[in-house]
Design a protein around this motif. Sequence first.
Motif, short mmCIF file in Angstrom:
data_model
loop_
_atom_site.label_atom_id
_atom_site.label_comp_id
_atom_site.label_asym_id
_atom_site.label_seq_id
_atom_site.Cartn_x
_atom_site.Cartn_y
_atom_site.Cartn_z
N TRP A 1 -19.58 -26.99 -0.52
CA TRP A 1 -20.33 -27.65 -1.31
C TRP A 1 -20.72 -26.93 -2.71
N ASP A 2 -20.78 -25.56 -2.74
CA ASP A 2 -20.87 -24.76 -3.99
C ASP A 2 -20.10 -25.40 -5.13
N GLN A 3 -18.66 -25.21 -4.58
CA GLN A 3 -17.36 -25.77 -5.53
C GLN A 3 -17.76 -27.33 -6.00
N PHE A 4 -18.05 -28.08 -5.00
CA PHE A 4 -18.19 -29.30 -5.45
C PHE A 4 -19.32 -29.59 -6.29
N ARG A 5 -20.53 -29.15 -6.15
CA ARG A 5 -21.53 -29.37 -6.89
C ARG A 5 -21.52 -28.71 -8.25
N SER A 6 -20.79 -27.59 -8.16
CA SER A 6 -20.63 -26.99 -9.68
C SER A 6 -19.63 -27.96 -10.50
N LYS A 7 -18.57 -28.42 -9.91
CA LYS A 7 -17.70 -29.12 -10.70
C LYS A 7 -18.43 -30.26 -11.13
N TYR A 8 -19.25 -30.91 -10.40
CA TYR A 8 -19.62 -32.41 -10.58
C TYR A 8 -20.92 -32.29 -11.49
N ARG A 9 -21.78 -31.26 -11.15
CA ARG A 9 -23.40 -31.21 -11.42
C ARG A 9 -23.45 -30.04 -12.58
N ASP A 10 -23.07 -28.84 -12.16
CA ASP A 10 -23.38 -27.71 -13.19
C ASP A 10 -22.68 -27.50 -14.20
N GLN A 11 -21.20 -27.90 -14.26
CA GLN A 11 -20.46 -27.83 -15.27
C GLN A 11 -20.10 -28.95 -16.18
N VAL A 12 -21.01 -29.77 -16.04
CA VAL A 12 -20.94 -30.97 -16.83
C VAL A 12 -21.93 -31.39 -17.43
N ASP A 13 -21.66 -31.84 -18.80
CA ASP A 13 -22.65 -32.62 -19.80
C ASP A 13 -22.33 -34.11 -19.80
N VAL A 14 -21.07 -34.49 -19.70
CA VAL A 14 -20.69 -35.93 -19.87
C VAL A 14 -19.85 -36.25 -18.64
N LEU A 15 -20.38 -37.23 -17.65
CA LEU A 15 -19.26 -37.30 -16.56
C LEU A 15 -18.97 -38.93 -16.94
N LEU A 16 -17.61 -38.92 -16.73
CA LEU A 16 -16.93 -40.21 -16.78
C LEU A 16 -16.37 -40.66 -15.56
N ILE A 17 -16.52 -41.61 -14.68
CA ILE A 17 -16.04 -41.82 -13.40
C ILE A 17 -15.43 -43.19 -13.51
N ASP A 18 -13.83 -43.16 -13.37
CA ASP A 18 -13.27 -44.51 -13.59
C ASP A 18 -13.03 -45.25 -12.09
N ASP A 19 -13.29 -46.44 -12.32
CA ASP A 19 -13.18 -47.45 -11.15
C ASP A 19 -13.85 -46.94 -10.01
N ILE A 20 -15.22 -47.06 -10.35
CA ILE A 20 -16.38 -46.83 -9.22
C ILE A 20 -16.59 -47.80 -8.27
N GLN A 21 -15.90 -49.06 -8.29
CA GLN A 21 -15.84 -49.83 -7.38
C GLN A 21 -15.39 -49.28 -5.92
N PHE A 22 -14.47 -48.20 -6.26
CA PHE A 22 -13.93 -47.74 -4.79
C PHE A 22 -14.98 -46.84 -3.97
N LEU A 23 -16.28 -46.78 -4.74
CA LEU A 23 -17.38 -46.29 -3.56
C LEU A 23 -17.56 -47.40 -2.52
N SER A 24 -17.25 -48.46 -2.64
CA SER A 24 -17.69 -49.38 -1.88
C SER A 24 -17.15 -49.24 -0.31
N GLY A 25 -18.06 -49.28 0.45
CA GLY A 25 -17.86 -49.03 2.08
C GLY A 25 -18.06 -47.43 2.38
N LYS A 26 -18.14 -46.49 1.17
CA LYS A 26 -18.11 -45.27 1.62
C LYS A 26 -19.65 -44.64 1.54
N GLU A 27 -20.08 -44.88 2.83
CA GLU A 27 -21.51 -44.64 2.85
C GLU A 27 -21.98 -43.31 2.73
N ARG A 28 -21.38 -42.26 3.29
CA ARG A 28 -21.64 -40.82 3.09
C ARG A 28 -21.55 -40.43 1.61
N THR A 29 -20.39 -40.89 1.22
CA THR A 29 -20.07 -40.44 -0.38
C THR A 29 -21.43 -41.01 -1.17
N GLN A 30 -21.66 -42.31 -0.94
CA GLN A 30 -22.67 -42.91 -1.55
C GLN A 30 -23.95 -42.24 -1.49
#
Length: 434
Positions: A184-213
């Motif tokens: 989880w350390d790698q994951f959080r560092s990539k998406y949370r700690d090392q980021v000032d602007v986060l661009l996520i393309d095609d967010i509709q694919f979160l649909s149905g992914k409960e845990r990820t949500q």
Amino acid sequence: METQAWQEALASIKKRLKPAEYRNWFGVLKLVEAGSGVARVQVKDGRFQEYFAQKYQNLLEEELERHYQQPMSVEYRMADPELFDYSKTAPAPAPQAVPAYTFDDFIQGPSNLMACAAGKAAGEKPGRAYNPLFIYGGVGLGKTHLMCAIGNLAAQIHPGLRVLYTTCETYLNDFMAAVRTERWDQFRSKYRDQVDVLLIDDIQFLSGKERTQIEFFHLFNALHAAKKQIVFTSDRPPHEIPHLEERLKSRFEWGLIADIKPPELETRIAIVQKKSEKLFGAPLAHEVAQAIAEEVVDNVRELESCLSRLQLEIQINETQVTVKAVQECIRSYHKKQFKKISIEAIQKAVATKYSVPVEELTSASRRRELSQPRHIAMYLARKLTGSSLPEIGRKFGGRDHSSVLAGCRNVEKALKLDNRVVQVVDELEARFRR
Ligand code: ADP
Ligand code: MG
């Protein structure tokens, strides 16, 4: 591998074409293997293949059939990199975080004005103007382009700012990898700690992914609280994304929601001219640009591929760019695309996907488990073959046009509500369009 029948087929084709045409298209074709009704040929790249398939595949198949004395269908292989030695000419590109789209390359028009203005504001004052910025619209209308332009503008104005562009798919994969490896350390560092602007393309694919949500909800809150800019794209607005937690929908609506619509004629002409300057070194004559913009109406990506086909056509056949040449090029392409896909092929693919026999799909049976695949097959037949409703009805056990229409409407409705249907339809459609 060059069999005699292959050589003979080529010799016949040579007689039927202009020398330069033969040299450019058939001189570079390599036979990989031929047998049981299939000839595999090797082509330089995807662009070559697309054009070749459109213009010469029928001719090649016809001559192959004559010389192999059986029906032959042509399949394509991309060149082995060694043979064409791409390694020497094109070094691997350096990894680049945000694709190099900019606002300068983006044509503004009434269809995208608000998204564009909001995007510029977000790029200039990340985290302060609209947060999150949620951009939605149909395929090929410039969502990814605009999103990347925001990131690139932010990085240009604020050196040192860390911009992360990612697709929802990559995010999901990274999440699954973190679950599996517990890193989880790698994951959080990539998406949370090392980021000032986060661009996520095609967010509709979160649909149905409960845990990820759930995890994503926390990520969103953390970034938002830290005033870090978040930009999403989606093919539909938040409240229309099925199987998405309410609290995420409402978060997505906190900032600004801007849509991109299909561009109007004037905007399409301006886009054609902008791309032509890059492609041909100069804009096209106005009436030519207008002819293209009038033929290709609902998708900017389609406009682009039309221009690159045109470029290839001009280059190889040394044609002049006239309105007529342009119209012929586009229309013959559309016709060929339609002609290649048969209703039967669609029925077969859908039947396989749903594990039902084709005969049942086309039978009069009203069994419930048959209705969805049947409707999807009708919908795809309508969309991909250009056949009329009565024609389609005849191939589905003699149904009349109104039941085909009703079937198509059902699918259109399901596409808004049911993610599984979206997936199946997308997958089948992609297979046929390839
Ligand atoms: P989407 O993400 O909405 O499916 P893309 O951003 O990938 O669409 O755009 C498809 C192609 O069309 C890209 O090459 C993009 O540069 C181009 N494009 C789309 N809209 C515009 C525009 N308004 N001006 C210039 N190019 C555009
Ligand atoms: Mg996109």
